[in-house]
Design an enzyme around this catalytic site. Structure first.
Site, PDB file in Angstrom:
ATOM      1  N   GLU A 197      50.416  27.623  44.109  1.00  0.00           N
ATOM      2  CA  GLU A 197      51.333  26.683  43.446  1.00  0.00           C
ATOM      3  C   GLU A 197      51.784  25.637  44.449  1.00  0.00           C
ATOM      4  O   GLU A 197      52.098  25.962  45.597  1.00  0.00           O
ATOM      5  CB  GLU A 197      52.607  27.377  42.926  1.00  0.00           C
ATOM      6  N   TYR A 256      56.775  24.839  48.192  1.00  0.00           N
ATOM      7  CA  TYR A 256      57.497  23.710  47.600  1.00  0.00           C
ATOM      8  C   TYR A 256      58.262  22.908  48.651  1.00  0.00           C
ATOM      9  O   TYR A 256      58.230  21.699  48.657  1.00  0.00           O
ATOM     10  CB  TYR A 256      58.442  24.196  46.491  1.00  0.00           C
ATOM     11  N   HIS A 311      54.216  37.813  36.348  1.00  0.00           N
ATOM     12  CA  HIS A 311      54.964  36.594  36.650  1.00  0.00           C
ATOM     13  C   HIS A 311      56.338  36.735  35.980  1.00  0.00           C
ATOM     14  O   HIS A 311      56.712  35.974  35.103  1.00  0.00           O
ATOM     15  CB  HIS A 311      54.200  35.354  36.172  1.00  0.00           C
ATOM     16  N   ARG A 356      44.976  29.224  36.720  1.00  0.00           N
ATOM     17  CA  ARG A 356      45.794  30.400  37.038  1.00  0.00           C
ATOM     18  C   ARG A 356      46.798  30.611  35.909  1.00  0.00           C
ATOM     19  O   ARG A 356      47.700  29.797  35.725  1.00  0.00           O
ATOM     20  CB  ARG A 356      46.511  30.184  38.380  1.00  0.00           C
ATOM     21  N   ASN A 392      52.558  29.987  47.623  1.00  0.00           N
ATOM     22  CA  ASN A 392      53.239  28.943  46.866  1.00  0.00           C
ATOM     23  C   ASN A 392      54.151  28.202  47.828  1.00  0.00           C
ATOM     24  O   ASN A 392      54.993  28.822  48.487  1.00  0.00           O
ATOM     25  CB  ASN A 392      54.097  29.535  45.742  1.00  0.00           C
ATOM     26  N   GLU A 437      55.361  35.916  43.593  1.00  0.00           N
ATOM     27  CA  GLU A 437      56.637  35.711  44.279  1.00  0.00           C
ATOM     28  C   GLU A 437      57.612  36.884  44.159  1.00  0.00           C
ATOM     29  O   GLU A 437      58.666  36.771  43.523  1.00  0.00           O
ATOM     30  CB  GLU A 437      57.308  34.435  43.759  1.00  0.00           C
TER      31      GLU A 437
HETATM   32  C1  FCB Z   1      57.904  29.000  41.333  1.00  0.00           C
HETATM   33  C2  FCB Z   1      57.484  29.821  40.138  1.00  0.00           C
HETATM   34  C3  FCB Z   1      56.932  29.023  39.007  1.00  0.00           C
HETATM   35  C4  FCB Z   1      57.672  27.713  38.823  1.00  0.00           C
HETATM   36  C5  FCB Z   1      57.809  26.967  40.130  1.00  0.00           C
HETATM   37  C6  FCB Z   1      58.510  25.638  40.014  1.00  0.00           C
HETATM   38  O1  FCB Z   1      58.862  29.692  42.054  1.00  0.00           O
HETATM   39  O2  FCB Z   1      56.504  30.752  40.522  1.00  0.00           O
HETATM   40  O3  FCB Z   1      56.936  29.818  37.861  1.00  0.00           O
HETATM   41  O4  FCB Z   1      58.857  27.924  38.177  1.00  0.00           O
HETATM   42  O5  FCB Z   1      58.489  27.769  41.041  1.00  0.00           O
END
Ligand code: FCB
Length: 478
Positions: free
Chosen positions: A379, A311, A135, A91, A309, A180
């Site tokens: 992600e 985290y 992006h 990607r 995405n 995002e």
């Molecule tokens: C996301 C972004 C990516 C990277 C990660 C850690 O929010 O899409 O570019 O910075 O966080």
């Protein structure tokens, strides 16, 4: 130490093999401004991130993306690394200011020349490119005209998307319109932590809407020129949101947080409406005059997939508003704050580690949206304070454990009936982590920014074994 970390977390073929479904895709992700460098080459114009990163005080350490990982010149080496890793898909993002230096008009051939070289090198290795069209690197010329606050930027984006699709559509099947949009609108125009660094109320909400509108117009453009096997989607950063306690205040705060983090994006995209709570919550900031007839139908154009995405999760309690006067608030000032429990494991970004949050998020999406398309995790990953040992190795057992546990969380969601088709690790290599500069390392490959030397970390070897194992079970070549 690295080897030990790998065994403990259950490498494929050893204890605790991860049972991914057949055909499940594994990949890595990056973004143009974070890795390419070469900001003045090939006719590229300036983006809001060039301006922002060169503004004193905006980026930790005064870093900028002028050189980054020098991927623009070293892409062949980076593609070789990916070939070694064995990924199914990569990607990448196309930098809008390389294709349209001023954000409008004819395509710049110098910009396409780079992406032609890159895409062809990937295909030679049997790696399927997945292209993100935006992006975050908006051409500065468009920001000078209001940026995403301006409805015209949505139309400009769709034109740019069509140019890229016309050019690369013969070789690229998977298309992601935006990465995002929450970050582009809320970090860009509300908290000001990202480019262009604005702190606004209505401006940020208009930006969010125009990003979604640009997405919808781009989907329409890509469908108009559809090639066989083409898939079109969008990537959202989403969080499972819960209230820290059952008090009425915390529950209400968590509902506002859920709105800002997820619903403001998922409801228009998947249901063609803004939730009633949006009108109430933002009433002091805007009358939603930016929403025109027909916009929501455009935004809700059917998707082939949703990119997620993930985290960390969000546990929310009520907090005082930053600004007392409701009319003067920024769009992210919701009277809510995240709570971190004592003893919780945190990454180098300070983000809590909670793999089960990913399962919860995927189940929430399935339950909330009957029309949910198949999902790719576009992600997932973590920052660690990685160091190269004198022997030239980088042992990152915490990253291996993070990736391992999150892939298992994906399997749990699949077992519970969520249609997840693939997973991209963030990131192939260490890179420019936006406002955090180069201090935060997310890569499977370590980058020495002085020499540009790439050193695969222990997590790279772990991911390579996992991919080989998956290909073996699928009956595909390792
Ligand atoms: C996301 C972004 C990516 C990277 C990660 C850690 O929010 O899409 O570019 O910075 O966080």
């Amino acid at each position: 130490m690295g080897q030990q970390g790998i065994e403990l977390t259950g490498a494929p073929g050893q204890v605790g093999r991860i049972e991914l479904p057949r055909g499940f895709e594994l990949g890595v992700a990056t973004a143009a401004y974070q890795i390419e460098g070469a900001v003045d080459e090939g006719g590229r114009g300036p983006s809001i991130w060039d301006t922002f990163s060169h503004t004193p005080g905006r980026i930790v350490g005064g870093d900028n993306g002028d050189v980054a990982c020098d991927h623009y010149h070293r892409y062949a080496e980076d593609v070789r690394l990916m070939g070694d890793l064995g990924v199914d898909s990569y990607r990448l993002s196309v930098a809008w200011p390389r294709i349209q230096p001023e954000g409008r008009g004819a395509a710049n051939p110098g910009g396409f020349a780079f992406y032609d070289r890159l895409v062809d090198a990937l295909l030679e290795k049997g790696i399927a490119p997945a292209v993100t069209l935006y992006h975050w690197d908006l051409p500065q010329a468009l920001e000078d005209g209001g940026g995403w606050r301006n409805r015209d930027t949505a139309a400009r984006f769709a034109e740019y998307a069509a140019l890229v699709h016309d050019h690369l559509g013969d070789r690229v099947r998977r298309w992601i319109t935006l990465n995002e949009p929450w970050c582009s609108s809320f970090l860009g125009y509300a908290s000001g932590r990202h480019a262009p660094g604005a702190q606004e109320g209505e401006g940020a909400l208009a930006a969010a809407h125009h990003l979604l509108l640009g997405h919808g117009l781009a989907v329409t453009a890509l469908r108009a020129g559809a090639r066989e096997g083409q898939q079109v989607g969008i990537t959202l950063n989403l969080q499972p949101v819960s209230a820290a306690t059952s008090s009425a205040q915390d529950v209400a705060a968590s509902e506002r947080a859920l709105l800002g983090a997820n619903l403001l994006f998922t409801d228009p995209l998947l249901e063609g409406r803004y939730p009633d709570l949006a009108r109430q919550t933002y009433a002091s900031l805007t009358d939603f005059g930016f929403l025109h007839d027909g916009d929501l139908a455009t935004i809700a154009a059917p998707l082939d997939f949703l990119g997620v995405n993930y985290y960390f999760p969000s546990r929310v309690r009520a907090a005082p508003y930053v600004q007392d006067d409701p009319a003067l608030r920024t769009a992210d000032d919701l009277g809510a704050e995240d709570v971190i429990s004592p003893g919780e494991e945190l990454t180098a970004m300070g983000w809590p580690v909670e793999p089960a949050g990913l399962t919860r998020l995927l189940e929430w999406l399935r339950d909330a949206y009957p029309t949910l398309p198949p999902i790719y995790i576009t992600e997932n990953g973590r920052a660690c304070d990685d160091v190269v040992t004198p022997g030239g190795q980088v042992d990152d057992p915490d990253r291996v454990r993070y990736l391992d546990s999150h892939l298992r969380a994906v399997v749990d969601a699949i077992d519970a009936g969520v249609d997840v088709r693939g997973y991209y690790c963030w990131s192939l290599m260490d890179n420019f982590e936006w406002a955090e500069g180069y201090a935060k390392r997310f890569g499977l490959v370590h980058v020495d920014y002085t020499t540009q030397q790439r050193t695969p970390k222990a997590s790279f070897n772990w991911f390579r074994s996992l991919i080989a194992d998956q290909h073996g079970r699928d009956g595909r070549d390792g």
